[in-house]
Design a protein around this motif. Structure first.
Motif, PDB file in Angstrom:
ATOM      1  N   ALA A  18      -4.944 -25.748  17.483  1.00 23.63           N
ATOM      2  CA  ALA A  18      -6.461 -25.653  17.044  1.00 23.63           C
ATOM      3  C   ALA A  18      -6.061 -26.709  15.412  1.00 23.63           C
ATOM      4  O   ALA A  18      -7.245 -27.545  14.972  1.00 23.63           O
ATOM      5  CB  ALA A  18      -6.721 -24.126  16.811  1.00 23.63           C
ATOM      6  N   GLU A  19      -5.427 -26.299  14.690  1.00 24.82           N
ATOM      7  CA  GLU A  19      -4.905 -27.232  13.305  1.00 24.82           C
ATOM      8  C   GLU A  19      -4.898 -29.015  13.845  1.00 24.82           C
ATOM      9  O   GLU A  19      -5.667 -29.490  12.931  1.00 24.82           O
ATOM     10  CB  GLU A  19      -4.386 -25.726  12.622  1.00 24.82           C
ATOM     11  CG  GLU A  19      -4.353 -24.473  12.465  1.00 24.82           C
ATOM     12  CD  GLU A  19      -2.845 -23.983  11.795  1.00 24.82           C
ATOM     13  OE1 GLU A  19      -3.300 -23.767  10.569  1.00 24.82           O
ATOM     14  OE2 GLU A  19      -2.095 -24.226  12.735  1.00 24.82           O
ATOM     15  N   PHE A  20      -4.355 -28.894  14.817  1.00 23.39           N
ATOM     16  CA  PHE A  20      -4.494 -30.678  14.813  1.00 23.39           C
ATOM     17  C   PHE A  20      -5.585 -31.160  15.372  1.00 23.39           C
ATOM     18  O   PHE A  20      -5.775 -32.006  14.853  1.00 23.39           O
ATOM     19  CB  PHE A  20      -2.950 -30.320  15.818  1.00 23.39           C
ATOM     20  CG  PHE A  20      -2.439 -31.936  15.584  1.00 23.39           C
ATOM     21  CD1 PHE A  20      -2.184 -32.361  14.678  1.00 23.39           C
ATOM     22  CD2 PHE A  20      -2.124 -32.444  16.959  1.00 23.39           C
ATOM     23  CE1 PHE A  20      -1.872 -34.013  14.637  1.00 23.39           C
ATOM     24  CE2 PHE A  20      -2.287 -34.034  17.479  1.00 23.39           C
ATOM     25  CZ  PHE A  20      -1.487 -34.868  15.409  1.00 23.39           C
ATOM     26  N   LYS A  24      -7.248 -34.490  13.585  1.00 24.50           N
ATOM     27  CA  LYS A  24      -7.549 -35.703  14.875  1.00 24.50           C
ATOM     28  C   LYS A  24      -9.195 -35.975  14.271  1.00 24.50           C
ATOM     29  O   LYS A  24      -9.868 -36.868  14.406  1.00 24.50           O
ATOM     30  CB  LYS A  24      -6.922 -35.171  15.485  1.00 24.50           C
ATOM     31  CG  LYS A  24      -5.652 -35.242  15.946  1.00 24.50           C
ATOM     32  CD  LYS A  24      -4.973 -35.354  17.310  1.00 24.50           C
ATOM     33  CE  LYS A  24      -5.134 -34.158  18.534  1.00 24.50           C
ATOM     34  NZ  LYS A  24      -4.598 -34.479  19.083  1.00 24.50           N
ATOM     35  N   ALA A  25     -10.212 -34.712  14.441  1.00 21.52           N
ATOM     36  CA  ALA A  25     -11.572 -34.908  14.514  1.00 21.52           C
ATOM     37  C   ALA A  25     -11.458 -35.966  12.527  1.00 21.52           C
ATOM     38  O   ALA A  25     -12.684 -36.432  12.515  1.00 21.52           O
ATOM     39  CB  ALA A  25     -12.046 -33.379  14.599  1.00 21.52           C
ATOM     40  N   GLY A  70      -5.187 -41.733   2.547  1.00 21.06           N
ATOM     41  CA  GLY A  70      -6.800 -40.967   2.546  1.00 21.06           C
ATOM     42  C   GLY A  70      -6.627 -40.643   3.992  1.00 21.06           C
ATOM     43  O   GLY A  70      -7.205 -39.583   4.336  1.00 21.06           O
ATOM     44  N   LEU A  71      -5.816 -41.098   4.856  1.00 23.13           N
ATOM     45  CA  LEU A  71      -5.884 -40.535   5.839  1.00 23.13           C
ATOM     46  C   LEU A  71      -5.285 -39.180   6.320  1.00 23.13           C
ATOM     47  O   LEU A  71      -4.474 -38.956   5.776  1.00 23.13           O
ATOM     48  CB  LEU A  71      -5.182 -41.441   6.809  1.00 23.13           C
ATOM     49  CG  LEU A  71      -5.401 -42.889   7.246  1.00 23.13           C
ATOM     50  CD1 LEU A  71      -4.630 -43.993   7.901  1.00 23.13           C
ATOM     51  CD2 LEU A  71      -7.219 -42.811   7.655  1.00 23.13           C
ATOM     52  N   PRO A  72      -6.065 -38.489   7.251  1.00 26.93           N
ATOM     53  CA  PRO A  72      -5.695 -36.665   7.020  1.00 26.93           C
ATOM     54  C   PRO A  72      -4.270 -37.111   7.692  1.00 26.93           C
ATOM     55  O   PRO A  72      -3.539 -35.958   7.431  1.00 26.93           O
ATOM     56  CB  PRO A  72      -6.817 -36.105   7.962  1.00 26.93           C
ATOM     57  CG  PRO A  72      -8.189 -37.495   7.717  1.00 26.93           C
ATOM     58  CD  PRO A  72      -7.799 -38.312   7.739  1.00 26.93           C
ATOM     59  N   LEU A  73      -4.213 -37.777   8.699  1.00 25.41           N
ATOM     60  CA  LEU A  73      -2.883 -37.331   9.555  1.00 25.41           C
ATOM     61  C   LEU A  73      -1.656 -38.727   8.814  1.00 25.41           C
ATOM     62  O   LEU A  73       0.063 -38.668   9.064  1.00 25.41           O
ATOM     63  CB  LEU A  73      -2.554 -38.124  10.806  1.00 25.41           C
ATOM     64  CG  LEU A  73      -3.439 -37.662  12.062  1.00 25.41           C
ATOM     65  CD1 LEU A  73      -3.676 -38.671  13.441  1.00 25.41           C
ATOM     66  CD2 LEU A  73      -2.860 -36.387  12.125  1.00 25.41           C
ATOM     67  N   PHE A  74      -2.168 -38.798   7.232  1.00 23.80           N
ATOM     68  CA  PHE A  74      -0.897 -39.638   6.545  1.00 23.80           C
ATOM     69  C   PHE A  74       0.598 -38.633   6.388  1.00 23.80           C
ATOM     70  O   PHE A  74       1.082 -39.519   7.044  1.00 23.80           O
ATOM     71  CB  PHE A  74      -1.235 -39.934   5.797  1.00 23.80           C
ATOM     72  CG  PHE A  74      -0.862 -41.428   4.623  1.00 23.80           C
ATOM     73  CD1 PHE A  74       0.200 -42.009   5.015  1.00 23.80           C
ATOM     74  CD2 PHE A  74      -0.170 -40.773   3.413  1.00 23.80           C
ATOM     75  CE1 PHE A  74       0.821 -43.199   4.065  1.00 23.80           C
ATOM     76  CE2 PHE A  74       0.872 -41.209   3.125  1.00 23.80           C
ATOM     77  CZ  PHE A  74       0.974 -42.829   3.635  1.00 23.80           C
TER      78      PHE A  74
END
Length: 92
Positions: A18-20, A24-25, A70-74
């Motif tokens: 759920a956190e991942f 991703k969203a 700034g990418l959340p997956l960075f």
């Protein structure tokens, strides 16, 4: 300035599904915003990998770094950047 960027994501094992999914969203929203603004010109998935090749059109190295970081997956990415220049034989 044009940059070819390869982004490889290593899925974090310490996060719940759920956190991942939430990360991703946020990533999708941010990436779509940058594409609409013209900074993220092209985005292609690498078949069989959690990776992409992208072309960014930004005014500086510093601006590219700001956008990428700034990418959340960075925090879960390995990023390779290649600056691009027009080839003298290119017809466009």
């Amino acid at each position: 300035m044009l940059f070819l960027v390869r982004m490889d994501v290593k899925v974090p094992t310490h996060l719940s599904a759920a956190e991942f999914d939430a990360i991703k969203a946020r990533e999708k929203t941010y990436a779509e915003q940058l594409q609409r603004e013209g900074a993220w010109r092209h985005l292609w998935r690498v078949v069989g990998e959690y990776a992409n090749y992208s072309v960014f059109d930004v005014p500086s190295n510093d601006e590219l770094h700001r956008l990428l970081s700034g990418l959340p997956l960075f925090p879960f990415m390995t990023v390779h950047v290649t600056p691009l220049a027009k080839h003298p034989s290119a017809i466009q």
